[in-house]
Scaffold this motif. Structure first.
Motif, short mmCIF file in Angstrom:
data_model
loop_
_atom_site.label_atom_id
_atom_site.label_comp_id
_atom_site.label_asym_id
_atom_site.label_seq_id
_atom_site.Cartn_x
_atom_site.Cartn_y
_atom_site.Cartn_z
N ASP A 22 39.35 16.89 -24.67
CA ASP A 22 38.00 17.06 -25.07
C ASP A 22 37.53 17.23 -26.86
O ASP A 22 38.90 17.67 -27.10
CB ASP A 22 37.38 18.27 -24.87
N VAL A 24 35.53 19.10 -29.49
CA VAL A 24 34.64 19.53 -30.31
C VAL A 24 34.14 19.02 -31.70
O VAL A 24 34.99 19.71 -32.90
CB VAL A 24 34.83 20.95 -29.65
N PHE A 99 42.41 21.99 -26.57
CA PHE A 99 40.83 21.36 -26.95
C PHE A 99 41.43 20.65 -28.68
O PHE A 99 42.02 21.08 -29.38
CB PHE A 99 39.85 21.75 -26.90
N ARG A 129 36.37 12.64 -24.23
CA ARG A 129 34.34 12.63 -24.41
C ARG A 129 34.32 13.78 -25.79
O ARG A 129 35.82 14.94 -26.39
CB ARG A 129 34.43 13.69 -23.49
N THR A 130 33.44 14.00 -26.71
CA THR A 130 33.05 13.91 -27.24
C THR A 130 32.04 15.11 -27.03
O THR A 130 31.04 14.31 -27.22
CB THR A 130 32.74 13.20 -29.16
N THR A 131 32.03 15.86 -28.07
CA THR A 131 30.42 17.52 -27.60
C THR A 131 30.38 17.67 -29.33
O THR A 131 31.63 18.15 -30.35
CB THR A 131 30.91 18.76 -26.62
N ARG A 154 25.84 11.97 -21.76
CA ARG A 154 26.43 13.06 -20.32
C ARG A 154 24.82 13.48 -20.39
O ARG A 154 24.43 14.06 -20.65
CB ARG A 154 27.08 13.97 -21.12
N THR A 220 32.37 21.43 -21.56
CA THR A 220 33.91 21.31 -21.49
C THR A 220 34.61 22.45 -20.77
O THR A 220 35.75 21.66 -20.44
CB THR A 220 33.65 21.18 -23.56
#
Length: 313
Positions: A22, A24, A99, A129-131, A154, A220
């Motif tokens: 992930d 962040v 991460f 994936r990106t948060t 998402r 995440t």
């Protein structure tokens, strides 16, 4: 990537970074109600093991005169100079899950090139994936859990967490652009906009940090420690509640916000129990239960959001 597009220097090779992590992202410089992003950056840097993967070029991205670095003057000489940091780090959570964390200032220049750089890193490092997160001031009471609006690709998070779905135009930040470009490329991305009490937007609000930690965890699966925040948050909310109790205007303001919030939530509660008032959650989201227990605020917050609209109005 062309040399003219290279805005960063690598201190690790792609082989050093596990694939499928992930990413962040938290940047300062845009709307940061309650200092959510700034607190989250400090929290990760100070509490989790990390090492730098990439460092971005201040001279290419930063307007020094708008956000001046700090120099230390020691009686008759300069003893220190602290440049701003915009960097990508490899971090491990409380359970040693790795991460990637992109943190620092929002670039003043070369947004499209910066976003191409991040997209290239996502591809090169095999990021799953990106948060990203930020916080906006809203007329919500501090006596309720911090709500969130989720954007991006998402659908699971949007359905389970979002309590407000506006249709509006707003001044963009560079992470809005990043989300837009990642969506164009069919990549997984989620933006977390924390809806923070407008009368606490200029304070360092502990509860919005806890909310950021919990929502990132929900997005995440990462487990980030919050034990050290508990006593501080209790003290803040106690002082805030004392101020509210002793001021008729503040008491009426909070009571009105509570009534409007509760009325709205009755018909707009997310599908997930993530924001349930009783804190009961599935075991996978156990960490989120802490959110409800640590509402907090600074006693010197001012009402500076009269022009903001209640979610759902």
């Amino acid at each position: 990537m062309a040399d003219s597009d290279r805005l960063f220097s690598l201190s690790a090779t792609p082989a050093d970074i596990p694939a499928g992590l992930d990413l962040v992202v938290a940047l300062t410089g845009y709307s940061d109600a309650g200092s959510a992003s700034a607190q989250f950056i400090d929290f990760v840097r100070e509490n989790l093991d990390s090492r730098v993967v990439a460092t971005f070029d201040n001279d290419a991205l930063l307007d020094y005169r708008a956000r001046r670095p700090i120099a230390t003057f020691d009686e008759d000489h300069l003893s220190d100079y602290v440049p701003p940091r915009l960097e990508l780090t490899l971090v491990h959570d409380e359970l040693s899950q790795p991460f990637l964390f992109l943190s620092g200032y929002e670039p003043d220049f070369r947004w499209e090139t910066f976003v191409r750089s991040i997209t290239g890193l996502i591809d090169t490092l095999g990021i799953a994936r990106t948060t990203w997160l930020h916080a906006v001031p809203m007329p919500v009471p501090h006596t309720r859990p911090v709500p969130v609006t989720v954007s991006g690709t998402r659908a699971d998070l949007i359905e389970s967490l979002t309590v407000w779905r506006p249709q509006t135009q707003l001044p963009a930040n560079v992470l809005h652009l990043l989300e837009y470009r990642l969506t164009e490329h069919g990549l997984a991305v989620a933006g977390l906009a924390l809806l923070t009490p407008h009368y606490l937007s200029d304070t360092q609000y502990p509860d919005v940090l806890i909310a950021a930690i919990e929502y990132v965890g929900a997005a995440t699966g990462l487990i980030l420690p919050t034990d050290g925040l508990r006593d501080q948050a209790r003290e803040f909310v106690e002082r805030l509640n004392e101020q509210v109790a002793g001021n008729d205007e503040l008491r009426r303001l909070v009571a009105t916000l509570e009534e409007r919030h509760d009325s709205y939530m009755e018909s707009n509660m997310p599908a997930s129990p993530f924001v349930a008032m009783d804190g009961s959650l599935p075991s996978a989201d156990e960490i989120a239960a802490e959110l409800e227990r640590f509402l907090a605020g600074r006693p010197d917050g001012e009402d500076n959001g009269d022009d903001l609209r209640e979610p759902g109005e």
